[in-house]
Every structure is written in structure tokens, then in C-alpha cells.
Write an enzyme that holds these catalytic residues in place. Structure first.
Site, short mmCIF file in Angstrom:
data_model
loop_
_atom_site.label_atom_id
_atom_site.label_comp_id
_atom_site.label_asym_id
_atom_site.label_seq_id
_atom_site.Cartn_x
_atom_site.Cartn_y
_atom_site.Cartn_z
N LYS A 15 8.58 -2.79 15.75
CA LYS A 15 8.95 -1.44 15.30
C LYS A 15 9.92 -0.80 16.29
CE LYS A 15 6.60 -1.41 11.56
NZ LYS A 15 7.31 -1.51 10.29
N PHE B 182 10.06 -0.84 3.67
CA PHE B 182 8.65 -0.98 4.06
C PHE B 182 8.31 -2.41 4.45
CE2 PHE B 182 8.30 2.49 0.83
CZ PHE B 182 7.62 3.45 1.57
N TYR C 165 0.83 -1.23 0.00
CA TYR C 165 0.00 0.00 0.00
C TYR C 165 0.87 1.28 0.00
CZ TYR C 165 -3.27 3.47 2.06
OH TYR C 165 -4.02 4.58 2.34
N ASP D 197 9.86 -7.48 -3.23
CA ASP D 197 8.67 -7.83 -2.45
C ASP D 197 8.49 -9.34 -2.55
OD1 ASP D 197 5.82 -7.99 -1.51
OD2 ASP D 197 5.97 -5.80 -1.64
N TYR E 79 3.58 -6.62 17.24
CA TYR E 79 3.82 -5.77 16.05
C TYR E 79 4.53 -4.49 16.46
CZ TYR E 79 2.96 -2.09 12.65
OH TYR E 79 3.14 -1.02 11.81
N ASN F 3 -8.40 -1.92 10.15
CA ASN F 3 -8.30 -0.47 10.31
C ASN F 3 -9.59 0.22 9.87
OD1 ASN F 3 -5.09 -1.21 9.30
ND2 ASN F 3 -5.50 -0.29 11.29
N SER G 293 6.36 3.62 13.24
CA SER G 293 4.94 3.88 13.48
C SER G 293 4.77 4.71 14.74
CB SER G 293 4.23 2.54 13.65
OG SER G 293 2.95 2.73 14.19
N ALA G 294 3.68 5.46 14.79
CA ALA G 294 3.33 6.20 16.01
C ALA G 294 3.11 5.25 17.18
CB ALA G 294 2.07 7.02 15.76
P1 NAD Z 1 1.57 -3.62 3.13
O1 NAD Z 1 1.34 -4.95 3.76
O2 NAD Z 1 0.62 -3.16 2.10
O3 NAD Z 1 3.04 -3.56 2.51
C1 NAD Z 1 4.12 -4.31 3.02
C2 NAD Z 1 4.73 -5.07 1.85
O4 NAD Z 1 5.86 -5.82 2.33
C3 NAD Z 1 3.74 -6.07 1.22
O5 NAD Z 1 3.70 -5.83 -0.17
C4 NAD Z 1 4.33 -7.45 1.58
O6 NAD Z 1 4.07 -8.39 0.56
C5 NAD Z 1 5.81 -7.11 1.73
N1 NAD Z 1 6.55 -8.00 2.63
C6 NAD Z 1 6.20 -8.39 3.88
N2 NAD Z 1 7.15 -9.18 4.39
C7 NAD Z 1 8.12 -9.32 3.45
C8 NAD Z 1 9.35 -10.02 3.39
N3 NAD Z 1 9.78 -10.79 4.39
N4 NAD Z 1 10.09 -9.93 2.26
C9 NAD Z 1 9.68 -9.17 1.21
N5 NAD Z 1 8.52 -8.48 1.22
C10 NAD Z 1 7.74 -8.56 2.33
O7 NAD Z 1 1.67 -2.55 4.32
P2 NAD Z 1 1.75 -0.96 4.26
O8 NAD Z 1 0.52 -0.43 4.89
O9 NAD Z 1 2.16 -0.50 2.92
O10 NAD Z 1 2.93 -0.73 5.30
C11 NAD Z 1 4.27 -0.58 4.91
C12 NAD Z 1 5.14 -0.44 6.14
O11 NAD Z 1 4.70 0.68 6.90
C13 NAD Z 1 5.09 -1.63 7.08
O12 NAD Z 1 6.38 -1.86 7.62
C14 NAD Z 1 4.14 -1.18 8.16
O13 NAD Z 1 4.38 -1.83 9.40
C15 NAD Z 1 4.46 0.28 8.24
N6 NAD Z 1 3.35 1.08 8.79
C16 NAD Z 1 2.13 1.00 8.20
C17 NAD Z 1 1.07 1.72 8.73
C18 NAD Z 1 -0.30 1.64 8.12
O14 NAD Z 1 -1.27 2.08 8.74
N7 NAD Z 1 -0.47 1.15 6.90
C19 NAD Z 1 1.27 2.53 9.86
C20 NAD Z 1 2.54 2.60 10.43
C21 NAD Z 1 3.59 1.86 9.87
C1 UD1 Z 2 -3.73 0.67 14.45
C2 UD1 Z 2 -2.77 -0.12 15.29
C3 UD1 Z 2 -1.40 0.52 15.21
C4 UD1 Z 2 -0.95 0.63 13.76
C5 UD1 Z 2 -2.01 1.41 13.00
C6 UD1 Z 2 -1.70 1.52 11.54
C7 UD1 Z 2 -4.13 -1.13 17.06
C8 UD1 Z 2 -4.44 -1.13 18.52
N1 UD1 Z 2 -3.25 -0.19 16.66
O1 UD1 Z 2 -3.80 1.99 14.94
O2 UD1 Z 2 -0.46 -0.25 15.93
O3 UD1 Z 2 0.30 1.28 13.68
O4 UD1 Z 2 -3.28 0.75 13.12
O5 UD1 Z 2 -1.74 0.26 10.93
O6 UD1 Z 2 -4.63 -1.94 16.30
N2 UD1 Z 2 -12.00 1.80 14.83
C9 UD1 Z 2 -13.35 1.52 14.95
N3 UD1 Z 2 -13.85 0.50 14.21
C10 UD1 Z 2 -13.10 -0.26 13.35
C11 UD1 Z 2 -11.73 0.04 13.23
C12 UD1 Z 2 -11.21 1.06 13.99
O7 UD1 Z 2 -14.05 2.19 15.71
O8 UD1 Z 2 -13.64 -1.18 12.73
C13 UD1 Z 2 -11.44 2.94 15.59
C14 UD1 Z 2 -10.33 2.56 16.56
O9 UD1 Z 2 -10.83 2.20 17.79
C15 UD1 Z 2 -9.50 3.86 16.56
C16 UD1 Z 2 -9.69 4.43 15.15
O10 UD1 Z 2 -10.87 3.82 14.65
O11 UD1 Z 2 -10.05 4.77 17.48
C17 UD1 Z 2 -8.53 4.10 14.22
O12 UD1 Z 2 -8.29 2.70 14.24
P1 UD1 Z 2 -7.24 1.99 13.26
O13 UD1 Z 2 -7.52 2.41 11.87
O14 UD1 Z 2 -7.26 0.54 13.58
O15 UD1 Z 2 -5.86 2.65 13.67
P2 UD1 Z 2 -5.13 2.74 15.12
O16 UD1 Z 2 -5.90 2.05 16.17
O17 UD1 Z 2 -4.81 4.16 15.35
#
Ligand code: NAD
Ligand code: UD1
Length: 338
Positions: free
Chosen positions: A153, A80, A11, A31, A149, A199, A124-125
Site C-alpha cells: 500500500k 480495489f 467486499y 475481477d 501487505y 479480522n 489503508s490506515a
Molecule cells: P476483497 O478481497 O473482498 O476484494 C478485492 C477483490 O480484488 C476481490 O474480489 C479479488 O478477487 C480481486 N482481485 C485480487 N487480485 C486481483 C487481480 N490481480 N486481478 C483482478 N482482481 C483481483 O477485499 P476488500 O476488503 O473489498 O478490499 C478492497 C481493497 O481495499 C483492497 O485493495 C484492500 O487491500 C483495501 N483495503 C481493505 C481493507 C479492509 O479491511 N477490508 C482495509 C484497508 C484497505
Molecule cells: C488489520 C491489519 C491491517 C489492515 C486491516 C484491514 C493487522 C496487524 N493489521 O487491521 O493492516 O489494513 O486489518 O484489513 O493484521 N482482534 C481480536 N481478535 C481477533 C481479530 C482481531 O482481538 O480474532 C483485535 C485486534 O487485535 C485489533 C482489533 O481486533 O485490536 C481489530 O483487528 P482487525 O479487524 O484485524 O483489524 P486491524 O488490526 O486494525
């Protein structure tokens, strides 16, 4: 010279590759396609009209990664690749530590062996834990995370900091993302979760498209303006542009840099529901449910350090995030094709 993007078909990675390619940077994607489809690579190419190399390889595959570094002229890495589902990580901690922490150790070893010492890491936050009070600043104490998870991080941040202490030739940037949502304006790239979304935004868009009956709102008794949880939602394209700036930073100077990537604004669950309904013209039925374990009331960033040091600022507002999420979901009801 090129930027190697691990997890570049996912993503955030795919949106970042588009912005890098549009900025004239060459990319090489690695990937294992565990959590994405190969068709996302075609979408990146279609949007940028640029060709690039991509490899199906697991970052834990030392030999495979070494061969890629030997073949390509890699100048820096955006890392990523990782597993990211909080609930799943509680069920499968060993898989999370192996994939995320061990994967990063292998990547760093291969980088060092090939003389590449510039890395931007997806943190991540979540590393701020439960006890800091928003707005969160980079100098606050981190740790105290409540799930495997989040611990991966935090551990990777510690590893990268120790690495920098040991060898000042490294240039390392830790980016702490807040809540990425939204999609590319074209409607051809977006978030495509497997199974039931964890999420908020992907759950809302799946309700809107008719795949899920209603949204469960996890708690309405928090100490926030309407009782529901408040988060700092950031458009994925703004996040991607932050990576372009971060790569320039690690290219330009050695050091250990840490930045929040957020907007600095907090929106509640119900604010997001309302904004989405306005942007999409769809009604989102919801039901108040019990609080979700591990959630906090409020989490938003102070993004001023990234503005001062990277010249980066999130530009897209919540309306645009909702419009773009909906365009992606409505044009691709089943996500990326196989
Ligand atoms: P995503 O799952 O869409 O992307 C991660 C990619 O890494 C995927 O395409 C997956 O196939 C690949 N991957 C996983 N393990 C692998 C491995 N061992 N070798 C090669 N490829 C591998 O997730 P995203 O939302 O794009 O997140 C990217 C990064 O950002 C992640 O590290 C995630 O933890 C971090 N992050 C995401 C969020 C969020 O809300 N999306 C928030 C904070 C941090
Ligand atoms: C979550 C993860 C966090 C991760 C982040 C991004 C948890 C506890 N935390 O954060 O570690 O870095 O995603 O991937 O899972 N909510 C609803 N209904 C739903 C889904 C969410 O009410 O079906 C609410 C949650 O309670 C929260 C807000 O929406 O208040 C956002 O939730 P979410 O998108 O899961 O993100 P985080 O909890 O902030």
C-alpha cells in the site's frame, strides 16, 4: 462514460458499485474472482435493477486489460483489486508484491496508453505505521509499515505520487480506509472471508452463527480504556459513499488528493463485542489471548479533511454496523453461493 472498478466483485467493491449505480454512474467491473464469488455480481444487479458489464480478467494481464479499455468508454478507475491478508503476506511476499504492486503498474500503463488519467486508490490506515499518535491526519509521516501487505500500500502510494509529479494531467485520489465492517441493509451483500477470518467482525459473526467456538481477544493490557485494542470501525456503505464523492473529485479537477475514510471514533474489542451482542441478541464467548504481533493499542482517524473537501462524512453508528453485519451473516451462513 463509465467508471472501471477493479476488484468490483469483492467486499468493498461490490458495495461501492451499488452506490455508484444508484447514483446514476455506469460501471464496468474487472475481477479475477480470486477472493470472491461470481454470485456477488448478481446481487449487485438485483439491488440496483441496473445492468452493467463485467469482465473476468487479472489486472496483471496487459493485453486483456488493454482490450477492455479499447472496448469500453472508461473515464476513470477505482482500484480495489489486491490481496489483503496481513499474515499471508508475511508468508508469500513475492505474490503480494506481484499482485498488488505489479498489478497496479500494469493497470496504470494501460490507463495511460488509453488516455485515462483519473484514479481512486484503496489505501489503508496501515500506511501510518506504528509511531503516529491518533487521531491520524493525512499530513502525518507515512511508512514504517511492518508487513509486506502494508508495504504494498505504501509503495503504491509512492508510485502514484511520483506519477502525478511527472504528469499533472493525472487526477489521483488516495483513500486511507480505517476498519470497514457492516453490510448492505438488504442482508444480500457482505463480507465473505475464505477460511478462518483474520479480522475482528467476521470472526465475531462466525462465533455468533456457531461456526467458531469463541473469540480470541488479542491482548487486554494495552493502554486503552479497557486494555483491548481500539480501532475506527466504519460502515462499508459509508465507505462506498466516500468513493462516489472521490470519483466526483477526480472527475472535476486534476491533482493528487489524500483522504482518511473513518468515523473519527475509536471502539475497543470489548466495546464491539458488547455492541454486537446488543444488536444481535447473541452471546459471544471470548477468551483473552496474547497480543497479536504487529498490533498497536489505538488507531483512529481525523476525518475532517474528507468532510471539508469532499463533503463526505460517515453517518452510520456502531449499532447499525453490528446489526447489518449480523443480518448478512444470519441470512447467508455460508456466504455467497458458488
Ligand atoms: P476483497 O478481497 O473482498 O476484494 C478485492 C477483490 O480484488 C476481490 O474480489 C479479488 O478477487 C480481486 N482481485 C485480487 N487480485 C486481483 C487481480 N490481480 N486481478 C483482478 N482482481 C483481483 O477485499 P476488500 O476488503 O473489498 O478490499 C478492497 C481493497 O481495499 C483492497 O485493495 C484492500 O487491500 C483495501 N483495503 C481493505 C481493507 C479492509 O479491511 N477490508 C482495509 C484497508 C484497505
Ligand atoms: C488489520 C491489519 C491491517 C489492515 C486491516 C484491514 C493487522 C496487524 N493489521 O487491521 O493492516 O489494513 O486489518 O484489513 O493484521 N482482534 C481480536 N481478535 C481477533 C481479530 C482481531 O482481538 O480474532 C483485535 C485486534 O487485535 C485489533 C482489533 O481486533 O485490536 C481489530 O483487528 P482487525 O479487524 O484485524 O483489524 P486491524 O488490526 O486494525
Amino acid at each position: 462514460m463509465a467508471v472501471l472498478v477493479t476488484g468490483g466483485a469483492g467486499y468493498i467493491g461490490s458495495h461501492t458499485c451499488v452506490e455508484l449505480l444508484n447514483a446514476g454512474v455506469d460501471v464496468v467491473i474487472v475481477d479475477n474472482f480470486y477472493n470472491c464469488k461470481k454470485s456477488s455480481i448478481d446481487r449487485i444487479k438485483a439491488l440496483t435493477s441496473r445492468d452493467f458489464k463485467w469482465y473476468e480478467c487479472d489486472i496483471r494481464d496487459h493485453e486483456g486489460m488493454d482490450a477492455i479499455f479499447k472496448k469500453e468508454k472508461i473515464d476513470s478507475v477505482i482500484h480495489f483489486a489486491g490481496l489483503k491478508a496481513v499474515g499471508e503476506s508475511v508468508q508469500k511476499p513475492l505474490e503480494y508484491f506481484d499482485n498488488n504492486v505489479n498489478g497496479t503498474l500494469v493497470l496504470l500503463d494501460v490507463m495511460r496508453n488509453n488516455g485515462c488519467k483519473k484514479i481512486v486508490f484503496s489505501s489503508s490506515a496501515t500506511v501510518y505505521g506504528m509511531n503516529n499518535v491518533s487521531p491520524l491526519t493525512e499530513d502525518m509521516q507515512v511508512g514504517g509499515v511492518t508487513n509486506p501487505y502494508g508495504r504494498t500500500k505504501f509503495m503504491i502510494e509512492c508510485i502514484l505520487q511520483d506519477l502525478y509529479v511527472s504528469d499533472k494531467e493525472w487526477s489521483i485520489c488516495l483513500l486511507r480506509y480505517f476498519n470497514p465492517i457492516g453490510a448492505h441493509k438488504s442482508g444480500t451483500m457482505g463480507e465473505d472471508p475464505n477460511g478462518i477470518p483474520n479480522n475482528l467482525m467476521p470472526y465475531i459473526t462466525q462465533v455468533a452463527i456457531g461456526k467458531r467456538e469463541q473469540l480470541g481477544v488479542f491482548g487486554n493490557d494495552y493502554d486503552t480504556h479497557d486494555g483491548t485494542g481500539v480501532r475506527d470501525y466504519i460502515h462499508v456503505v459509508d465507505l462506498a459513499l466516500g468513493h462516489v464523492k472521490a470519483v466526483e473529485k477526480v472527475d472535476g479537477e486534476n491533482g493528487l488528493f489524500i483522504y482518511n475514510l473513518g468515523t473519527g471514533k475509536g471502539y475497543s474489542v470489548l466495546d464491539v463485542v458488547k455492541a454486537f451482542e446488543k444488536a444481535s441478541g447473541q452471546t459471544i464467548p471470548y477468551q483473552i489471548m496474547p497480543r497479536r504481533a504487529g498490533d498497536i493499542a489505538t488507531c483512529y482517524s481525523d476525518p475532517s479533511k474528507a468532510l471539508n473537501e469532499l463533503g463526505w462524512k460517515a453517518e452510520r453508528d456502531i449499532e447499525e454496523m453490528c446489526e447489518d453485519s449480523w443480518r448478512w451473516q444470519s441470512q447467508n451462513p455460508n456466504g455467497y453461493p458458488d
